[in-house]
Write a protein that holds these residues in place. Structure first.
Motif, mmCIF file in Angstrom:
data_model
loop_
_atom_site.group_PDB
_atom_site.id
_atom_site.type_symbol
_atom_site.label_atom_id
_atom_site.label_comp_id
_atom_site.label_asym_id
_atom_site.label_seq_id
_atom_site.Cartn_x
_atom_site.Cartn_y
_atom_site.Cartn_z
ATOM 1 N N VAL A 80 0.841 -1.205 0.000
ATOM 2 C CA VAL A 80 0.000 0.000 0.000
ATOM 3 C C VAL A 80 0.875 1.253 0.000
ATOM 4 N N SER A 81 1.959 1.252 0.783
ATOM 5 C CA SER A 81 2.854 2.411 0.824
ATOM 6 C C SER A 81 3.490 2.664 -0.534
ATOM 7 N N VAL A 82 3.959 1.600 -1.182
ATOM 8 C CA VAL A 82 4.569 1.741 -2.503
ATOM 9 C C VAL A 82 3.541 2.218 -3.511
ATOM 10 N N ARG A 83 2.334 1.681 -3.414
ATOM 11 C CA ARG A 83 1.277 2.083 -4.347
ATOM 12 C C ARG A 83 0.960 3.573 -4.219
ATOM 13 N N VAL A 84 0.883 4.052 -2.994
ATOM 14 C CA VAL A 84 0.588 5.466 -2.779
ATOM 15 C C VAL A 84 1.740 6.338 -3.269
ATOM 16 N N LEU A 85 2.976 5.930 -2.980
ATOM 17 C CA LEU A 85 4.131 6.745 -3.353
ATOM 18 C C LEU A 85 4.391 6.741 -4.858
ATOM 19 N N ARG A 86 4.106 5.631 -5.541
ATOM 20 C CA ARG A 86 4.406 5.535 -6.969
ATOM 21 C C ARG A 86 3.242 5.932 -7.860
ATOM 22 N N ILE A 98 -1.502 5.080 -16.317
ATOM 23 C CA ILE A 98 -1.754 5.053 -14.874
ATOM 24 C C ILE A 98 -0.684 4.174 -14.242
ATOM 25 N N GLN A 99 0.212 4.794 -13.472
ATOM 26 C CA GLN A 99 1.302 4.075 -12.821
ATOM 27 C C GLN A 99 0.826 3.548 -11.479
ATOM 28 N N GLY A 100 0.837 2.238 -11.316
ATOM 29 C CA GLY A 100 0.445 1.621 -10.058
ATOM 30 C C GLY A 100 1.658 1.259 -9.234
ATOM 31 N N ALA A 101 1.471 0.367 -8.261
ATOM 32 C CA ALA A 101 2.569 -0.034 -7.377
ATOM 33 C C ALA A 101 3.629 -0.829 -8.121
ATOM 34 N N LEU A 102 3.200 -1.743 -9.003
ATOM 35 C CA LEU A 102 4.146 -2.634 -9.652
ATOM 36 C C LEU A 102 4.293 -2.389 -11.144
ATOM 37 N N LYS A 103 3.228 -1.942 -11.808
ATOM 38 C CA LYS A 103 3.317 -1.746 -13.255
ATOM 39 C C LYS A 103 2.433 -0.588 -13.681
ATOM 40 N N ALA A 104 2.665 -0.150 -14.910
ATOM 41 C CA ALA A 104 1.875 0.941 -15.477
ATOM 42 C C ALA A 104 0.860 0.361 -16.457
ATOM 43 N N LYS A 105 -0.342 0.915 -16.431
ATOM 44 C CA LYS A 105 -1.378 0.532 -17.388
ATOM 45 C C LYS A 105 -1.517 1.656 -18.398
#
Length: 194
Positions: A80-86, A98-105
């Protein structure tokens, strides 16, 4: 910060547990197990070990299981922290990234199925984007604590949606969505209500 504090707390707890005499005894068996005579026949050594309870202990397995269960919330908080920061949204021409925690869509707004919707509880508006059965996403136009997106951003999204052609009924839905985005960008009252 909270994630780091939880990790530090779990590390200190694990070290304290491993260094405790109870854990060490459970792991290695009673102290007498260390004094089994080595010159005794192997069968007699096994009998003595069984009698004293010197066999393998499930303490290590229990400790590992408890550690894994305790690490699950740490991994969840880290995600969740990585998702919010990235998290980041960019519009390049008609392509919304749309950049998420692990990948961009990536979504091409000129051809994708788009419609405006809102969450049930707090009525947070979002743009639902579907390119295929496996490629879909949401672009929230605001969150709980911030106002609606700036008008220029809403107009840019509306232009990207209108720039392409779609078959019916998707074309009508796209035109309606773009018109609503333009109305939200131009009308201060609609921006307050939304």
């Amino acid at each position: 910060m909270a994630t780091l504090l939880v990790i530090l707390y779990l590390a200190i707890s694990a070290v304290t547990l491993v260094r405790s005499s109870t854990f060490q005894q459970a792991l290695h068996g009673p102290v007498l197990c260390e004094f089994i005579p080595e010159d005794a026949p192997p069968s007699q050594q096994e009998e003595i070990r069984d009698y004293l309870g010197c066999g393998p202990s499930p303490a290590l397995v229990l400790f590992a299981g408890t550690a894994l269960i305790a690490l699950f919330p740490v991994f969840a908080m880290t995600y969740v922290s990585v998702r919010v920061l990235r998290f980041r949204v960019d519009l390049f021409g008609t392509v919304l990234v749309i950049q998420g925690a692990l990948k961009a869509k990536r979504f091409d707004l000129s051809t994708a199925y788009v419609r405006l919707d809102a969450t049930i509880g707090r009525r947070i508006p979002y743009l639902q984007i579907v390119e295929s059965a496996s490629a879909s996403g949401r672009l929230y136009l605001r969150d709980v604590h911030t106002p609606l997106m700036p008008p220029d951003d809403l107009l840019a999204i509306a232009e990207a949606i209108e720039s392409g052609s779609r078959p019916e009924p998707f074309a009508g839905q796209a035109i309606q969505t773009a018109m609503t985005l333009r109305r939200l960008a131009a009308d201060p009252l609609a921006r307050l209500i939304t």
